[in-house]
Design a protein around this motif. Structure first.
Motif, PDB file in Angstrom:
ATOM      1  N   LEU A 117     -13.848  -9.656  78.847  1.00  0.00           N
ATOM      2  CA  LEU A 117     -14.754 -10.631  79.577  1.00  0.00           C
ATOM      3  C   LEU A 117     -15.674 -10.168  80.672  1.00  0.00           C
ATOM      4  O   LEU A 117     -16.648 -10.800  80.816  1.00  0.00           O
ATOM      5  N   LEU A 118     -15.225  -9.269  81.309  1.00  0.00           N
ATOM      6  CA  LEU A 118     -15.934  -8.544  82.466  1.00  0.00           C
ATOM      7  C   LEU A 118     -17.084  -8.095  81.948  1.00  0.00           C
ATOM      8  O   LEU A 118     -18.240  -7.839  82.530  1.00  0.00           O
ATOM      9  N   SER A 119     -16.952  -7.056  80.734  1.00  0.00           N
ATOM     10  CA  SER A 119     -17.933  -6.539  80.085  1.00  0.00           C
ATOM     11  C   SER A 119     -18.956  -7.317  79.752  1.00  0.00           C
ATOM     12  O   SER A 119     -20.304  -6.903  79.513  1.00  0.00           O
ATOM     13  N   LEU A 120     -18.508  -8.670  79.520  1.00  0.00           N
ATOM     14  CA  LEU A 120     -19.641  -9.595  78.953  1.00  0.00           C
ATOM     15  C   LEU A 120     -20.279 -10.437  80.206  1.00  0.00           C
ATOM     16  O   LEU A 120     -20.947 -11.138  80.110  1.00  0.00           O
TER      17      LEU A 120
END
Length: 269
Positions: free
Chosen positions: A211-214
């Motif tokens: 989620l953080l990478s997105l």
């Protein structure tokens, strides 16, 4: 202008290489019509005698790919004795490579074809993995060699691709509590299916990082530990219904999981 000769393509395998080279040479003669007669699977000297007598009758020539030295020598000497032109397509190149690298050739007919078949099987398996990734088309479940089942982010896709490079057709099916699994999943032999299990904590970390990478909020329900436990419970219920082998992928690299699957698949034959 001389008439184009009939070319006898002679090989100890299918003869595709010899025919391709012959056609490439003929193409240089301004679209001249040439008859090519293919003689595949020439395995003994009597076959060579037979070809030579036919070539002599036709006033033709020979283009050959014979990898065994005694067969090459026999073709060369017999053709010479009968006054027939015979072109050795692969022999001089094999000899040259042997001289340069000092290695002994295998002298095994048909290896090019074996390599080609291997390559096309791999491409076919890779295309299959892409087509039937993430449960896109449940028909793939019935066509697959192996079916992977698991919740989201349990390495189903990379595992499918890794196995595809081993020429195995893999379909993978994501399990979500709100969606009934495709009925095909319960029709395939259970030994074809592999459940991918993971610890809730590990899955939580993987999903939060995803989620953080997105650029999304890592507190979404996708990465909520209670939601994850619910998904894993659902997974347990489905795989026990299928009766398939379950692999704990919590601390396993894709290669390790693939090896477990491959070993069971190969034992099954």
């Amino acid at each position: 202008m001389g008439k184009m000769p009939i070319v006898y393509v002679v090989s100890d395998s299918v003869g595709e290489t010899a025919e391709l080279v012959t056609k490439a040479a003929i193409s240089q003669f301004d679209g001249q019509e040439v008859t090519i007669k293919r003689f595949p699977y020439v395995e003994d000297k009597s076959n060579i005698d037979e070809v030579i007598s036919l070539v002599k009758l036709d006033g033709g020539m020979v283009a050959y790919t014979l990898v065994k030295p005694d067969m090459r020598e026999y073709m060369r000497d017999t053709a010479k004795a009968e006054g027939i032109y015979a072109c050795d397509i692969i022999g001089p190149l094999i000899d040259q490579i042997q001289d340069i690298c000092g290695k002994q050739p295998l002298f095994e007919p048909g290896l090019v074809r074996k390599l080609d078949e291997d390559y096309f099987k791999k491409v076919e398996a890779i295309e299959f993995a892409v087509k039937y990734d993430d449960g896109r088309d449940p028909r793939g479940i019935l066509k697959a060699d192996i079916v992977l089942v698991g919740v989201s982010r349990t390495s189903k896709t990379p595992l499918s691709q890794y196995l595809a490079h081993k020429r195995i057709k893999v379909a993978n099916v994501p399990l979500v509590p709100e969606v009934d699994p495709p009925e095909e999943l319960f029709k395939v032999p259970s030994e074809k299916c592999f459940g991918l299990k993971i610890s809730p904590e590990k899955l939580n970390n993987i999903r939060r990082e995803r989620l953080l990478s997105l650029g999304l909020n890592d507190r979404a329900s996708y990465a909520n530990i209670e939601r994850i436990k619910e998904e894993i419970e659902y997974f347990d219920k489905i795989v026990s219904r299928i009766g398939c082998h379950v692999i704990d992928v919590t601390n396993k690299a894709v290669e390790e999981t693939a090896n477990v699957i491959l070993n069971r698949y190969l034992k099954r034959g």
